[in-house]
Every structure is written in structure tokens, then in C-alpha cells.
Design an enzyme around this catalytic site. Structure first.
Site, PDB file in Angstrom:
ATOM      1  N   ASP A 199      12.006  14.825  42.841  1.00 16.21           N
ATOM      2  CA  ASP A 199      10.603  13.969  43.362  1.00 16.21           C
ATOM      3  C   ASP A 199       9.795  15.248  43.962  1.00 16.21           C
ATOM      4  OD1 ASP A 199      12.571  14.897  45.192  1.00 16.21           O
ATOM      5  OD2 ASP A 199      12.411  12.858  46.200  1.00 16.21           O
ATOM      6  N   SER A 235      15.355   2.124  38.380  1.00 18.46           N
ATOM      7  CA  SER A 235      16.551   2.893  37.792  1.00 18.46           C
ATOM      8  C   SER A 235      17.903   2.710  38.479  1.00 18.46           C
ATOM      9  CB  SER A 235      16.255   4.311  37.948  1.00 18.46           C
ATOM     10  OG  SER A 235      16.040   4.706  39.314  1.00 18.46           O
ATOM     11  N   CYS A 274      -6.719   3.065 -12.739  1.00 21.24           N
ATOM     12  CA  CYS A 274      -5.162   3.057 -12.631  1.00 21.24           C
ATOM     13  C   CYS A 274      -4.538   2.103 -11.924  1.00 21.24           C
ATOM     14  CB  CYS A 274      -4.674   4.411 -12.150  1.00 21.24           C
ATOM     15  SG  CYS A 274      -4.987   4.766 -10.550  1.00 21.24           S
ATOM     16  N   LYS A 277      18.468  11.677  36.516  1.00 25.29           N
ATOM     17  CA  LYS A 277      17.682  10.416  36.871  1.00 25.29           C
ATOM     18  C   LYS A 277      16.175  11.010  36.547  1.00 25.29           C
ATOM     19  CE  LYS A 277      15.029   8.141  40.712  1.00 25.29           C
ATOM     20  NZ  LYS A 277      14.998   8.135  42.169  1.00 25.29           N
ATOM     21  N   CYS A 301      -7.151   1.351   3.855  1.00 21.89           N
ATOM     22  CA  CYS A 301      -6.891   2.614   3.468  1.00 21.89           C
ATOM     23  C   CYS A 301      -8.082   2.991   2.488  1.00 21.89           C
ATOM     24  CB  CYS A 301      -5.590   2.842   2.722  1.00 21.89           C
ATOM     25  SG  CYS A 301      -4.230   2.831   3.833  1.00 21.89           S
ATOM     26  N   ASP A 322      21.032   3.745  33.211  1.00 22.57           N
ATOM     27  CA  ASP A 322      21.660   5.186  32.591  1.00 22.57           C
ATOM     28  C   ASP A 322      23.077   5.206  32.428  1.00 22.57           C
ATOM     29  OD1 ASP A 322      20.246   7.270  31.638  1.00 22.57           O
ATOM     30  OD2 ASP A 322      20.763   8.550  33.444  1.00 22.57           O
ATOM     31  N   ASP A 334      13.762   2.762  43.723  1.00 23.30           N
ATOM     32  CA  ASP A 334      15.237   2.696  43.306  1.00 23.30           C
ATOM     33  C   ASP A 334      15.563   1.309  43.234  1.00 23.30           C
ATOM     34  OD1 ASP A 334      15.032   5.386  43.267  1.00 23.30           O
ATOM     35  OD2 ASP A 334      15.607   5.657  45.424  1.00 23.30           O
ATOM     36  N   CYS A 370      -4.401  -0.592   0.139  1.00 25.35           N
ATOM     37  CA  CYS A 370      -4.846  -1.863   1.022  1.00 25.35           C
ATOM     38  C   CYS A 370      -6.408  -1.564   1.478  1.00 25.35           C
ATOM     39  CB  CYS A 370      -4.158  -2.183   2.236  1.00 25.35           C
ATOM     40  SG  CYS A 370      -4.322  -0.658   3.527  1.00 25.35           S
ATOM     41  N   CYS A 386       0.801  -1.310  -0.053  1.00 29.60           N
ATOM     42  CA  CYS A 386      -0.042  -0.069  -0.095  1.00 29.60           C
ATOM     43  C   CYS A 386       0.764   1.243  -0.132  1.00 29.60           C
ATOM     44  CB  CYS A 386      -1.042   0.050   1.173  1.00 29.60           C
ATOM     45  SG  CYS A 386      -1.879   1.512   1.302  1.00 29.60           S
ATOM     46  N   CYS A 406       0.062   3.565   3.665  1.00 28.22           N
ATOM     47  CA  CYS A 406       0.226   3.136   5.042  1.00 28.22           C
ATOM     48  C   CYS A 406       1.422   2.080   4.948  1.00 28.22           C
ATOM     49  CB  CYS A 406      -0.810   2.256   5.512  1.00 28.22           C
ATOM     50  SG  CYS A 406      -1.160   0.696   5.109  1.00 28.22           S
TER      51      CYS A 406
END
Length: 1113
Positions: free
Chosen positions: A811, A380, A61, A558, A69, A416, A582, A66, A39, A42
Site C-alpha cells: 500500500d 480480497s 474468388c 496480495k 471487415c 487467493d 479487506d 463479413c 469470416c 475476424c
């Protein structure tokens, strides 16, 4: 999410995406043979028609589109082919539903076909009777429909951006509301009376209504409450009689329950169900009046005494020591203001009680699918050398074994530091979890962190009756010890980094070798496939996440990592509730999540609750707790007081959030019931009341939650064309204004939430849930996008959405912003502690931890979000604001506290004092003030249950931290604001030596130790000088000395834990600390004696005649 997908690493900005597989992992399963037609809108496969041939939408044409769509374009688009502009004709096709596979090629062709729904402008087909699809209704109020439709509109024409993501959305047809989807008398559709759409049986249907699946039961329709019930086929008399019988039955059942009676024949077997299922899930328990009333009375008395005390102090200066007197009065006024800010938020302390049995009865009945809300867990970690992987592994294991439906739990671990050690340790943890989780659930173990479970010094056989428990426990302990050995081997290997960097098992370089420059990484260890334990049961999801980092970007420490987890979880699972921990805080009570759900899912209370905060409890602290690590006074006194106002502040861990509250939406407003009038009132009075009601309704209408406003912005209008850009819209075309408004609203959401259409669409799902139009592979690709380093640029992340930036104590800011939006929080204290963690034991680490907290408060003080001037006119209550002001002002108390602790030594060295000689009235006010201080503390300990030892340790460390960490935080904050010199905090160590409390005596050099040590030496020198002076001057000088000695001993006693920690267990105090402190104390004492500014100076020496006549000689 596929667990076997491997490590997905990539960068959205650099258009990179790599999948790295571990050895032995199978590759992805090959897909079915595709027909090769894609398609052009999409990017999905166009699929096959009922005859097994490729679907062709345009016969002119053959432009590849799909069926999704094509139907969307006919229903809500231009109804023309995008290439040749020829109007689409009405074609045949197979029935689709939301639960069916989105890939048309994967579906076998079926012979049953239907004609697409007729739209305005269709030509009449000869010989076709299509009443079943004459109307294609959609419930436009459904949040899932809103999100999916908006996602389609945002991705329309972007098919190349997402490989294999079927973006268009075909909604499931539903029955139209009889009220046409409009609000009637301010009653939402879900609260209308519901009636079947047609009666069952063999009756003939005059006009059948469309359903996606005719085998499903008939869905209900809403009816207009303002109409007579007879209009819907119900006789008014019959319905009224039926309601009366039901009411009588309910009254009789409740009467029997209240009388304690009842028969034994089982006629009223549904009585407990009716009662328990309708009762609240929690209740608020106010303190007894015998405890709270005397406490409030003594506070008022203390305020009155303070007024008379300051009147005396200001009106009676000390002439010969005016500077000392002035400094002391200023310090005392500051202390009084600090006490007021701390005391009055504790005016309404309350306790709460939850009912887990009612929660189970209502949402988690045995034998039925659980209706409990899903929860995403956030863990974390940064540095695996300071936060040992074994500690993180225990936290993850306790989450995976939590007492909650496994399909409702997803655990996200944020690394991290992009450490391969954390990644490998998490891989080992996922394998061990397959053995540990079923063992915990089989025997209902507590706690479910293996390290702490096996360390318990209790009778582990208590309440265990299974004969093979001992054998399995020994085997599991052996398995855990082997697991620890493997983790320790990984840690030992990670001590020395190879020159070429780390490599994975297949030889691929580890993407995170450069900590400051690496792509985003996601690995699904346990998911919908591959996530089963040794018994074949499904395990919760476990996802490793490391956000992208590049030089030149501010990653916000953090807070930035937590916001990345919010976006990743929204794309992959999108649970309506989040719990952040934590890495060193494990789940000590496996039912803690259900405790929080008693508040969050309560139909009356839950809608306005932004988070449920649990108190922090700690393991491994010595019995005396000399540095007040447990912080009992704050968690058991201050937080209970805040719970009676607007809720406790957020403390950074052990908190269950409502996802919608993190998105910056306002709390829902409570509608006031309509006022009632009496016919006997004068007409002018009734008119005034009506006029006031109209004003109230107008205000209520303009103050609806932001979420409802956004949902209304994206309601699809009939025949609305999909817009590619503002410039491509024909101004003369019908509906052009609606198209422009839709694009502008989409742009506003993208500016607020970022350029991820999948994530933006997920924010509109108030009750959570994944988008049904996306595949797992596409979701992982989108997840890489939302953790890219530049995703938050020019958005509201960190300002109004998610964890708020601007302070190392994110926090406080995050909770403060939620309360300003009108939300309230809940403080939940289960009988068994919900979470437990580790705290820094030695003095140096404890002071650095307090320094980081105080520095964050100073940063908030100088920011735009300072509670002194931010949030007025919002939903923040006055006493709640007092608590937030106190949380940012307390570091400034270090300056008057340091001066006040220096005054005793100065008074002893100079012989002066801060007060004149006291008369009887002055003595009365001084004694009354001391009595009120002690009485307030005693009554607080009485209603809170805090012990006197915990209260005293808190008082001591308030002085220790005030003259050290808080003082340095003030100067560091001023340097950052004035000179732009930024300071980085040190992550406190999470693990100690094997010897119990060995870290308590570990001493680490830090400049924070110099001010309190100097104060101790000054006061010791002053005591010695004062006593020596009294001995030399005789008996009369002892009387004035007692007040000065008491003042000095007050300082020394408060600094005693510091002195004990300074000396240590084996006199291992560093020489540098002793030398610097003695030097400073000596210089200060000598200069003071030399200058002595508080003694009157004479122009020359004082000469007295000696009585001898020297001239005679």
C-alpha cells in the site's frame, strides 16, 4: 456477463477452458441457426445481404469476409481482397449501428439498403444517387472509437484466437467538426460553442449530412471560436443582445438570493437549481487560527530549545561514564530527527466537507437515468480458516446493499487460496442477498452488514414508522440465522479434506484442490441475467475470481491478487473507479461511495485526484484499547496533516481509486492563464515577457498527460492499411511509415500492459465502459487470459502499473508512486464511519501485525523505490516526501530505543548517570524541553479532537512495538537483503470466540515477547538495587537517585500494557517466557557487576591503615 454461465476455469498458457455448472443450472440457450460461412479475418459469421443470401465481398474468388471487415478494408485498408488481390467493388448492404447486434445472421433481412460509402478509386455507378453516404465521417477524438479501432488493429488476422468475438469495429458516423478535429487556441473540442448542424422545420436541406439513425435528434457540431458567429448563421448583434439579457437575468437572480428575498409567484423556481447545480461538491475547511497558530509557534520554539539542549549535551560530557553519555546523546539526536520527520508533515492540517445533495442534484436526479460513475469493488481473502467465510459474506452483503445505482456496482471477490469453502460460501451469500438487499433499501438500514446490524445495542425502532417493520425484521433475522447455520456447516465440513480432494455437486473435481498448482477460475454469481432479488429488482454484479497459480512463478501475494482483479474488472465491467476492501472491512455507511464521488466527480478538483482514502475504524475493541488498535493518533492527526499537503498515504483498505491513476499515467497538468501586458511598458520588457511565454507554452506542450499521448498514437489516418507485421509492409507503399508507427505503438502498449488486446483497448477508455464489440462469453475467456500466472512476465505490472511489488506493505509503495506522478489524494472523514473492520485483540497477534508493517518498511528502505532517493524531479512535494521517509525509517528507531530503555537499569546498577550535575542554565533547558513536548501534544489533541487516553495508548505502544516487532523487523530485513533469507508473514485472525473480548486474554507464545520482558525485569532489578544502595549509603545518596528512578519508571510505565497482557487475566503467562527473561536479566546484571566498565580500575587492592599497632604484640 451471464450469471448462469457456471464456473469458468482454465489456463491461457495451456490452452484449456472448462465450464462447470452447478446442479439445476440450465445450459446456454441455443443460438439461431447459422449459415455456416465464417469470416476468415475476424472469425465472425459473414451474415446475409439484403436479399437474404450469404454476403459475398469479392465476386472473383468469393473469399468469405463479413461486411464489417469488408467495410473496414475499403475504408482504412488496402481495398483489395486478401486472397485474389482484386479490388473490392462497391456493394449494397443494410445499415449498421453500434447498438445493433453484431451477428449478421441474427438480424432479419431488410429491404432497405444503401450503397457503401464511396472511397477514392471507386468507379462511378450509373444511375445511382448516393449523396447520403458520400461521406462517412468519424469523430477521431472519441476515446471509445480509439479503443475499439485499436482493438481491431491488434486483432486483425487473429480470428482464431477468440471464438465468436466480432473484432472489427464499425464506428457510428458523426458530424465532422468545423475545425476539422484540430485544437484551436488550446481549446478542446468539447469546450467549443455548439450550434445545430441545420435548422429544423420545413426548410430545404441543400446537402444532407449522414446519420446512423435519422430518427435520432440532430447532433451538434463544434465551431471555430476564432470565427465570427455570423459565419454560422447567427447575427452578431442579436447574439450579443441575447448574451447581455442572460447576464442581467443571472445577476438579478443572484442578487435576490443574496438579499434573501424573492416572490411567491414561482417565477424564479429555477433559482435553487441554478445555484446548487453549479456549486462545488466539497470544500476544504482550514483549522481556526486560534488553534493552528499557537501549535505552529510551539513547534518553532521547540526547535530552538532542541538546539540549545543539544549544545549543552554535546559540550558537557560525563567523564566517569563517557560511554553511557555518548550512547544517550546519539539516541537523543536520532529521536529528534524522527520527531522532525513526523512533525512537519502536520504543518497544514485541514478538514473537508461534502455536499451529497448537490451530487444528487447534478448526477442522480430522480426520474432520470443516473449519471454517477460506475464503481468496481474489490474484496480480497486468502485463508478461510483464518478469515472466516461469515466475515467475508458480511462484507459482500454490505457492498451489494450499498446506496448506489445497482447497474453501477460490481463486486469482485479474490480467493487467493482457491478454497472451495470460500466458493460455496459466496454461492450461499448470493442467494441470501436476494432477500437481504431489498430489506435494507426498503427501510434504509445502517449498517448493512447483517451480523453487525443485528448486534447493535440501540433502539432499532428509532425513526421507523412502517407498521410491518418489526414483523419483517424478525423474519429477516431468522433468515440470517439459518444462513449462518449453513455457513457454519460448510466450515465444519471443510475441517477435514478428503483424500481424493474436494468435488463439486456434479461430481467434477474442484479445480483448486492443489493450492499451489491450479487454473484460473471465474464464476459470475449475480450478473445481467439471473441477478434479481425476491421483488424482481436487479442486483449488483457479484464475481468470484481465483487467479491461476503454477510452481516456479512469483505470485506477489496480495499485490498480485489485486492486480489480477484490476485486469479482470477492466475486461468485464471496466468501471472508472475502484474501491478495495479487506475481507473483514464492511461498509458501515451506505452513502460512503457518494462521499468519495463528491471528490472524484468534482469538475475542478476531481481530475487530479488519484484516490480518496477513508480512515479505518474498528469494532470489537475493548474500551481501554490497551494495544492502540484504533490507531487514532495516526488517522486523526497525521492523515489530516498530509491532506493539507498532497494527500494522505494509502493504508491498504477503504480507498477509492481512479483506474487511470493505477495504470501509471501522469496527473493532468494545470494550464496557466496567459500573462497580460500593458501598452505603457517598454518594448524590450514586452519582448522579454513574450519570450518567456513562448518557453512556457513549449514546456506545457511537452508535458501533456500520457493518456493523451497514447490516444494520439492510435488516431486512424485516412486510408491507413491494417498491418500484420513489420516485415509484411511494403516500404514503397503510401502510408508505410504510419503503419510501422502504429505497430510499434501497439507493441509498446502490449509490453506495458500485457498480451491482451481487449484489456489494452480498455485502458484507453478514460471514463471506463465496456468494449461494445465483444460478447459476454468472449469476455469471460479473455478474463481467464488476464489472470494467468505468466501474464505479467516482461510487462510493467508491479513496477509502474497497479499495486507495486517489492514489499509486503504494497500500500505504501502504490500510493508513493502515484504521488510521484503528480497526483494528489483526498482524506474523507464522514460523520458516520464509512467502513469498519476487526483488529487483532491479543498481544501476540497485534505484535505480529506490527512486525509485518515494519518489515515492509525495511524492504522499501532497501528497494529502488526508497523515498530517500526516488522520485526527485517529479510531482512529489517536499513535506509529502518527509512523511514517506518517516514511514520507512521508523523501524530503525528500535535500535536507539532499545539502548535508551536499557540505560536506566545500567545507571541504577552502576551508580552513574548520563548527565553531569545540572546547573541553573541546564535545568532551564531541560524544563523548557519537557514543557514544549507536553504543549505540542496538548495543542495537537486540541485541534484534532483526539482524547488524552488515545494519545497515551499510542505513546505506550510506540515503545512496546519499538523494542519488539520493529527490532525483529530490522534483523529480518537485513537477513533478507544480505543473506537472501525470506520470511513470510502470518495472516492475523479475523474472528474470535463468542465471549466478548475473550481473545484479549488469549496468549500465544512468540519470540517477540522476550526483548520487552527482559527490559522490564532489568529495570525492576535496577530499581531494587538503586533503592537498596541508597538505604545503605544514607541520606546524601537519595538526591542523585531521583533522576535515575524517574528514568526507570518512564520505561516501566510505557511497558505497562505489555506487562498486563503478559500476565493475562488468570496468570497464564508461559513458563518459557519467564525463565528466558529472568535468565537473560540475571546474566546481564551479574556480568555488568563483574565487569563494571564505567568504574575506574586500580592495579592492586586499596589499603588503608586501620590505626592499630600490630607489631607491639
Amino acid at each position: 456477463m451471464e450469471a448462469s454461465a457456471g464456473l469458468v476455469a482454465g489456463s491461457h498458457n495451456r490452452n484449456e477452458l472448462v465450464v462447470i455448472r452447478r446442479d439445476g443450472e440450465p445450459g446456454p440457450k441455443p443460438l439461431d441457426q447459422q449459415n455456416g460461412h465464417v469470416c476468415q479475418i475476424c472469425g465472425d459469421d459473414v451474415g446475409l445481404n439484403p436479399d437474404g443470401e450469404p454476403f459475398v465481398a469479392c465476386n472473383e474468388c468469393a473469399f468469405p469476409i463479413c461486411r464489417d471487415c469488408y467495410e473496414y478494408e475499403r475504408r482504412e485498408g488496402t481495398q483489395n481482397c486478401p486472397q485474389c488481390k482484386t479490388r473490392f467493388k462497391r456493394l449494397k448492404g443494410e445499415s449498421l449501428s453500434l447498438s445493433a447486434p453484431r451477428n449478421a445472421a441474427a438480424r432479419p433481412p431488410v429491404s432497405a439498403a444503401f450503397w457503401c460509402a464511396r472511397v477514392p478509386g471507386d468507379e462511378e455507378e450509373d444511375g445511382v444517387d448516393d449523396l447520403e453516404n458520400e461521406f462517412n465521417w468519424t469523430d477521431k477524438h472519441d476515446s471509445q472509437y480509439v479503443a475499439e479501432s485499436m482493438l481491431h488493429a491488434m486483432n486483425y488476422g487473429r480470428g482464431a484466437d477468440y471464438d465468436g468475438v466480432p473484432q472489427p469495429f464499425q464506428p457510428n458516423p458523426n458530424v465532422p467538426l468545423l475545425t476539422n478535429g484540430q485544437m484551436v487556441d488550446d481549446i478542446p473540442p468539447e469546450q467549443h460553442a455548439l450550434v445545430p448542424s441545420f435548422m429544423g422545420g420545413g426548410g430545404k436541406r441543400i446537402h444532407p449530412l449522414p446519420y446512423a439513425n435519422p430518427n435520432l435528434p440532430v447532433q451538434p457540431r463544434s465551431m471555430d471560436p476564432s470565427k465570427d458567429l455570423a459565419a454560422y448563421g447567427y447575427g452578431s448583434v442579436a447574439w450579443s443582445e441575447r448574451m447581455e439579457r442572460w447576464k442581467l437575468k443571472q445577476e438579478r437572480m443572484h442578487q435576490m438570493r443574496s438579499d434573501g428575498g424573492g416572490n411567491d409567484d414561482g417565477d424564479d423556481a429555477d433559482l435553487p437549481l441554478m445555484d446548487e447545480a453549479r456549486q462545488p461538491l466539497s470544500r476544504k475547511i482550514p483549522l481556526p487560527s486560534s488553534q493552528i497558530n499557537p501549535y505552529r509557534m510551539i513547534i518553532i520554539i521547540r526547535l530552538v530549545v532542541l538546539g540549545f539542549f543539544f549544545h549543552y549535551r554535546v559540550m558537557h560530557p560525563v567523564a566517569d561514564a563517557f560511554a553511557l553519555w555518548l550512547i544517550s546523546v546519539i539516541c537523543e539526536i536520532w529521536f529528534a530527527m524522527s520527531w522532525i520527520l513526523d512533525q512537519f508533515p502536520k504543518w497544514f492540517p485541514i478538514e473537508r466537507e461534502t455536499y451529497l445533495d448537490r451530487l444528487t442534484l447534478r448526477f442522480d436526479k430522480e426520474g432520470q437515468p443516473s449519471q454517477l460513475a460506475p464503481v468496481d469493488f474489490f474484496v480480497s481473502t486468502v485463508d478461510p480458516l483464518k478469515e472466516p467465510p461469515l466475515v467475508t459474506a458480511n462484507t459482500v452483503l454490505s457492498i451489494l446493499a450499498v446506496d448506489y445505482p445497482v447497474d453501477k456496482v460490481s463486486c469482485y471477490v479474490s480467493d487467493d487460496g482457491a478454497a472451495m469453502l470460500t466458493f460455496e460460501a459466496l454461492s450461499e451469500t448470493s442467494e441470501f442477498a436476494k432477500k437481504w438487499v431489498p430489506f435494507c433499501k426498503r427501510y434504509s438500514l445502517e449498517p448493512r452488514a447483517p451480523e453487525w446490524y443485528f448486534q447493535q445495542k440501540i433502539d432499532y425502532l428509532k425513526d421507523k414508522v412502517a407498521p410491518n417493520f418489526v414483523r419483517e425484521r424478525r423474519a429477516m433475522k431468522r433468515e440470517y440465522e439459518e444462513f449462518k447455520v449453513r455457513i457454519n456447516a460448510l466450515v465444519a465440513k471443510a475441517q477435514k479434506v478428503p483424500e481424493e480432494g474436494w468435488t463439486m455437486q456434479d461430481g467434477t473435481p474442484w479445480p483448486g484442490n492443489n493450492v499451489r498448482d491450479h487454473p484460473g477460475m471465474i464464476q459470475v454469481f449475480l450478473g445481467q441475467s439471473g441477478g434479481h432479488d425476491v421483488e424482481g429488482n436487479e442486483l449488483p454484479r457479484l464475481v468470484y475470481v481465483s487467479r491461476e497459480k503454477r510452481p516456479g512463478y512469483n505470485h506477489h501475494k496480495k499485490a498480485g491478487a489485486m492486480n489480477a482483479l484490476v485486469r479482470v474488472s477492466a475486461v468485464l465491467t471496466n468501471a472508472p473507479y475502484l474501491l478495495n476492501l479487506d475481507c473483514d472491512h464492511y461498509i458501515n455507511n451506505s452513502k460512503a461511495i457518494k462521499e468519495a464521488m463528491c471528490f472524484m466527480m468534482d469538475p475542478l478538483l476531481g481530475k487530479k485526484v488519484c484516490y480518496v482514502q477513508f480512515p479505518q475504524r474498528f469494532d470489537g475493541i475493548d474500551r481501554h484499547d490497551r494495544y492502540a488498535n484504533r490507531n487514532v493518533v495516526f488517522f486523526d492527526i497525521n492523515m489530516k496533516g498530509l491532506d493539507g499537503i498532497q494527500g494522505p498515504i494509502y493504508v491498504g483498505t477503504g480507498c477509492v481509486f481512479r483506474r487511470q491513476a493505477l495504470y501509471g499515467y501522469d496527473a493532468p497538468k494545470t494550464k496557466k492563464p496567459p500573462s497580460r501586458t500593458c501598452n505603457c511598458w517598454p518594448k524590450w520588457c514586452i519582448c522579454c515577457c513574450c519570450f518567456g511565454n513562448r518557453k512556457t507554452k513549449k514546456k506545457t506542450k511537452t508535458s501533456k498527460p500520457k493518456f493523451e499521448k497514447i490516444k494520439r498514437l492510435f488516431k486512424k489516418k485516412e486510408n491507413q492499411a491494417p498491418a500484420y507485421a513489420l516485415g509484411e509492409i511494403d516500404e514503397a507503399a503510401p502510408g508505410a511509415e504510419n503503419e510501422k508507427a502504429s505497430i510499434v505503438n501497439q507493441q509498446k502498449l502490449e509490453k506495458k500492459f500485457g498480451q491482451s488486446s481487449v484489456f489494452v483497448a480498455s485502458t484507453l477508455l478514460e471514463n471506463g465502459g465496456k468494449l461494445k464489440t465483444a460478447s459476454p462469453a468472449s469476455l469471460l475467456k479473455e478474463a481467464i487470459h488476464v489472470i494467468s500466472c505468466g501474464y505479467e512476465d516482461k510487462t510493467d505490472w508491479g513496477k509502474d502499473i497497479g499495486w507495486i511489488y517489492g514489499s509486503v506493505t504494497e500500500d505504501i509503495l502504490t500510493g508513493f508512486k502515484m504521488h510521484c506522478h503528480g497526483w494528489r489524494s483526498i482524506y474523507c472523514i464522514p460523520k458516520r464511519a464509512a467502513f469498519k473492520g476487526s483488529a487483532p485483540l491479543n498481544l501476540s497477534d497485534r505484535l505480529h501485525q506490527v512486525l509485518r508493517w515494519a518489515l515492509g518498511s525495511i524492504e522499501i528502505f532497501f528497494s529502488n523505490h526508497c523515498p530517500l532517493w526516488y522520485g526527485y524531479g517529479g510531482g512529489l512535494k517536499c513535506l509529502e516526501r518527509f512523511s514517506y521517509i518517516n514511514s520507512i525509517v521508523y523501524p530503525w528507531t528500535s535500535i536507539p530505543l532499545l539502548a535508551y530503555c536499557t540505560l536506566p537499569a545500567i545507571c541504577l546498577l552502576t551508580g552513574k548517570f548520563i548527565t553531569p550535575e545540572l546547573n541553573n542554565v541546564a535545568s532551564l533547558w531541560f524544563m523548557s524541553l519537557f514543557i514544549c513536548i507536553f504543549a505540542t501534544s496538548i495543542l495537537e489533541m486540541r485541534w484534532s479532537g483526539v482524547g488524552i487516553d488515545d494519545w497515551w495508548r499510542n505513546e505506550q505502544f510506540w515503545v512496546i512495538g519499538g523494542v519488539s516487532s520493529h527490532l525483529f523487523a530490522v534483523f529480518q530485513g537485513l537477513l533478507k537483503v544480505i543473506a537472501g533469507i525470506d520470511t513470510s508473514f502470518t495472516v492475523t485472525s479475523k474472528g474470535g470466540d463468542d465471549e466478548e473480548f475473550s481473545e484479549l486474554y488469549t496468549f500465544k507464545w512468540t519470540t517477540l515477547l522476550i526483548p520487552p520482558t527482559t527490559l522490564l525485569l532489568l529495570n525492576f532489578i535496577g530499581v531494587v538495587a538503586g533503592v537498596s544502595n541508597a538505604i545503605n549509603n544514607g541520606y546524601e545518596s537519595w538526591g542523585p537517585l531521583f533522576g535515575k528512578l524517574f528514568f526507570a519508571f518512564w520505561v516501566i510505565v510505557h511497558l505497562y500494557p505489555f506487562l498486563k497482557g503478559l500476565v493475562g487475566r488468570q496468570n497464564r503467562t508461559p513458563t518459557i517466557v519467564i525463565v528466558w527473561s529472568i535468565l537473560l536479566a540475571s546474566i546481564f546484571s551479574l556480568l555488568w557487576v563483574r565487569i563494571d566498565p564505567f568504574l575506574a580500575k586500580n592495579d592492586g587492592p586499596l589499603l588503608e591503615p586501620c590505626g592499630l599497632d600490630c607489631s607491639s604484640s
